[in-house]
Scaffold this motif. Structure first.
Motif, PDB file in Angstrom:
ATOM      1  N   VAL A   1      -0.959  -3.377  -3.652  1.00 41.54           N
ATOM      2  CA  VAL A   1      -0.185  -3.263  -3.338  1.00 41.54           C
ATOM      3  C   VAL A   1       1.356  -2.957  -4.466  1.00 41.54           C
ATOM      4  CG1 VAL A   1       2.660  -4.456  -2.062  1.00 41.54           C
ATOM      5  CG2 VAL A   1       0.323  -5.166  -1.613  1.00 41.54           C
ATOM      6  N   GLU A   2       1.910  -1.879  -3.877  1.00 38.12           N
ATOM      7  CA  GLU A   2       3.215  -1.415  -5.589  1.00 38.12           C
ATOM      8  C   GLU A   2       4.118  -1.607  -4.932  1.00 38.12           C
ATOM      9  OE1 GLU A   2       1.448   2.418  -5.209  1.00 38.12           O
ATOM     10  OE2 GLU A   2       0.230   2.367  -5.942  1.00 38.12           O
ATOM     11  N   SER A   3       5.317  -1.785  -5.725  1.00 43.86           N
ATOM     12  CA  SER A   3       6.893  -1.973  -5.819  1.00 43.86           C
ATOM     13  C   SER A   3       7.490   0.093  -5.681  1.00 43.86           C
ATOM     14  CB  SER A   3       7.363  -2.828  -6.489  1.00 43.86           C
ATOM     15  OG  SER A   3       6.609  -4.279  -7.120  1.00 43.86           O
ATOM     16  N   VAL A   4       8.517  -0.558  -5.079  1.00 42.15           N
ATOM     17  CA  VAL A   4       8.950   0.945  -4.931  1.00 42.15           C
ATOM     18  C   VAL A   4      10.757   1.310  -5.195  1.00 42.15           C
ATOM     19  CG1 VAL A   4      10.218   3.159  -3.213  1.00 42.15           C
ATOM     20  CG2 VAL A   4       7.529   1.986  -2.711  1.00 42.15           C
ATOM     21  N   THR A   5      10.909   1.450  -6.457  1.00 40.04           N
ATOM     22  CA  THR A   5      12.296   0.925  -6.570  1.00 40.04           C
ATOM     23  C   THR A   5      13.143   2.098  -5.862  1.00 40.04           C
ATOM     24  OG1 THR A   5      12.050   3.357  -9.041  1.00 40.04           O
ATOM     25  CG2 THR A   5      10.845   1.020  -9.212  1.00 40.04           C
ATOM     26  N   GLY A   6      13.795   2.256  -6.346  1.00 38.29           N
ATOM     27  CA  GLY A   6      15.068   3.322  -5.457  1.00 38.29           C
ATOM     28  C   GLY A   6      15.910   2.314  -4.968  1.00 38.29           C
ATOM     29  N   PRO A   7      17.244   2.502  -3.726  1.00 35.79           N
ATOM     30  CA  PRO A   7      18.151   2.176  -3.126  1.00 35.79           C
ATOM     31  C   PRO A   7      17.115   1.368  -1.921  1.00 35.79           C
ATOM     32  CG  PRO A   7      19.058   4.193  -3.080  1.00 35.79           C
ATOM     33  CD  PRO A   7      17.431   4.376  -4.087  1.00 35.79           C
ATOM     34  N   GLY A   8      17.390   0.257  -1.887  1.00 35.41           N
ATOM     35  CA  GLY A   8      17.162  -0.976  -0.996  1.00 35.41           C
ATOM     36  C   GLY A   8      15.325  -1.451  -1.358  1.00 35.41           C
ATOM     37  N   GLY A   9      14.760  -1.064  -2.624  1.00 38.13           N
ATOM     38  CA  GLY A   9      13.510  -0.909  -2.783  1.00 38.13           C
ATOM     39  C   GLY A   9      12.613  -0.397  -1.332  1.00 38.13           C
ATOM     40  N   GLY A  10      11.291  -1.451  -2.230  1.00 39.86           N
ATOM     41  CA  GLY A  10      10.309  -1.211  -1.088  1.00 39.86           C
ATOM     42  C   GLY A  10       9.165  -1.922  -2.012  1.00 39.86           C
ATOM     43  N   TYR A  11       7.568  -1.271  -0.951  1.00 38.83           N
ATOM     44  CA  TYR A  11       6.720  -1.561  -1.032  1.00 38.83           C
ATOM     45  C   TYR A  11       5.408  -0.777  -0.162  1.00 38.83           C
ATOM     46  CZ  TYR A  11       8.401  -6.242  -2.347  1.00 38.83           C
ATOM     47  OH  TYR A  11       8.714  -7.101  -2.885  1.00 38.83           O
ATOM     48  N   ARG A  12       4.343  -0.209  -0.851  1.00 39.55           N
ATOM     49  CA  ARG A  12       3.669   0.663  -0.804  1.00 39.55           C
ATOM     50  C   ARG A  12       2.083  -0.162  -0.775  1.00 39.55           C
ATOM     51  NH1 ARG A  12       4.848   4.824  -4.868  1.00 39.55           N
ATOM     52  NH2 ARG A  12       6.095   5.612  -3.346  1.00 39.55           N
ATOM     53  N   LEU A  13       1.092   0.407  -0.018  1.00 36.98           N
ATOM     54  CA  LEU A  13      -0.034  -0.270  -0.350  1.00 36.98           C
ATOM     55  C   LEU A  13      -0.752   1.242  -1.406  1.00 36.98           C
ATOM     56  CD1 LEU A  13      -2.258  -2.169   0.724  1.00 36.98           C
ATOM     57  CD2 LEU A  13      -3.165  -0.969   2.693  1.00 36.98           C
ATOM     58  N   GLY A  14      -1.380   0.586  -1.913  1.00 37.30           N
ATOM     59  CA  GLY A  14      -1.629   1.752  -3.255  1.00 37.30           C
ATOM     60  C   GLY A  14      -3.386   1.875  -3.137  1.00 37.30           C
ATOM     61  N   ALA A  15      -4.172   2.623  -3.240  1.00 40.64           N
ATOM     62  CA  ALA A  15      -4.794   3.051  -3.597  1.00 40.64           C
ATOM     63  C   ALA A  15      -6.265   1.562  -3.609  1.00 40.64           C
ATOM     64  CB  ALA A  15      -5.290   4.457  -3.961  1.00 40.64           C
ATOM     65  N   VAL A  16      -6.910   2.046  -3.218  1.00 45.12           N
ATOM     66  CA  VAL A  16      -8.326   1.069  -3.665  1.00 45.12           C
ATOM     67  C   VAL A  16      -9.328   1.016  -3.533  1.00 45.12           C
ATOM     68  CG1 VAL A  16      -9.114  -1.296  -1.704  1.00 45.12           C
ATOM     69  CG2 VAL A  16      -7.247  -0.585  -0.710  1.00 45.12           C
TER      70      VAL A  16
END
Length: 171
Positions: A51-66
């Motif tokens: 699980v990767e963190s997404v930077t920027g306004p609000g921030g967030g998450y994404r599922l990275g490559a397995v």
């Protein structure tokens, strides 16, 4: 503990459904605080999910490559759907019968008893349909070759088989 596990499973399913998720939206969907989402993300990472963190306004998450197959977690509907798909696979693809049988056995072994009973209620008997003229099952190696060709944007060359002969046409 069951609520936490169910929530983490739902979080994983949400992350898999979209590229990026704002942290606040995940918290709202799960009915928890942003802090709880961060803890659940840490739990997923500990279990091997990238699980990767997404930077920027609000921030967030994404599922990275397995890189390797992480522990697989399915909700009830997904487990039943996979069991059903595994039962129907040999009718459409040849050469995978043993792998399908092993996968279905493995899936049913890890299912809770109530799901195992439900999946066994969907036992399917494949009968040839003599009234419709559907294509014969596709060999798994052929399916993989065509899929690889499409994925790599390569060119695929093939010859047509003569339906009156057992093998491919000569020349």
């Amino acid at each position: 503990m069951a609520d936490t596990s169910a929530r983490i499973l739902r979080l994983l399913s949400l992350l898999d459904a979209r590229v990026d998720w704002p942290g606040g939206e995940l918290a709202e969907r799960l009915g928890v605080s942003a802090r709880t989402v961060r803890r659940d993300i840490d739990t997923l990472r500990e279990l091997g999910y990238p699980v990767e963190s997404v930077t920027g306004p609000g921030g967030g998450y994404r599922l990275g490559a397995v890189g390797k197959l992480p522990p697989l977690m399915l909700d009830d509907d997904q487990a039943i759907a996979i069991a059903l798909a595994l039962q129907t696979a040999p009718a459409t693809v040849t050469g995978i019968d043993d792998a399908v049988a092993r996968a279905l056995t493995t899936l049913r072994q890890v299912m809770p008893a109530r799901l195992r009973v439900a999946s066994e209620g969907f036992e399917i008997t494949a009968l040839r349909n003599y009234w419709e003229f559907s294509a014969p099952p596709i060999d798994v190696a052929t399916l993989q070759a065509v899929g690889s060709t499409i994925r790599t944007s390569s060119c695929l060359r093939f010859d047509y088989a003569d339906p009156r002969r057992a093998g491919p046409c000569a020349g």
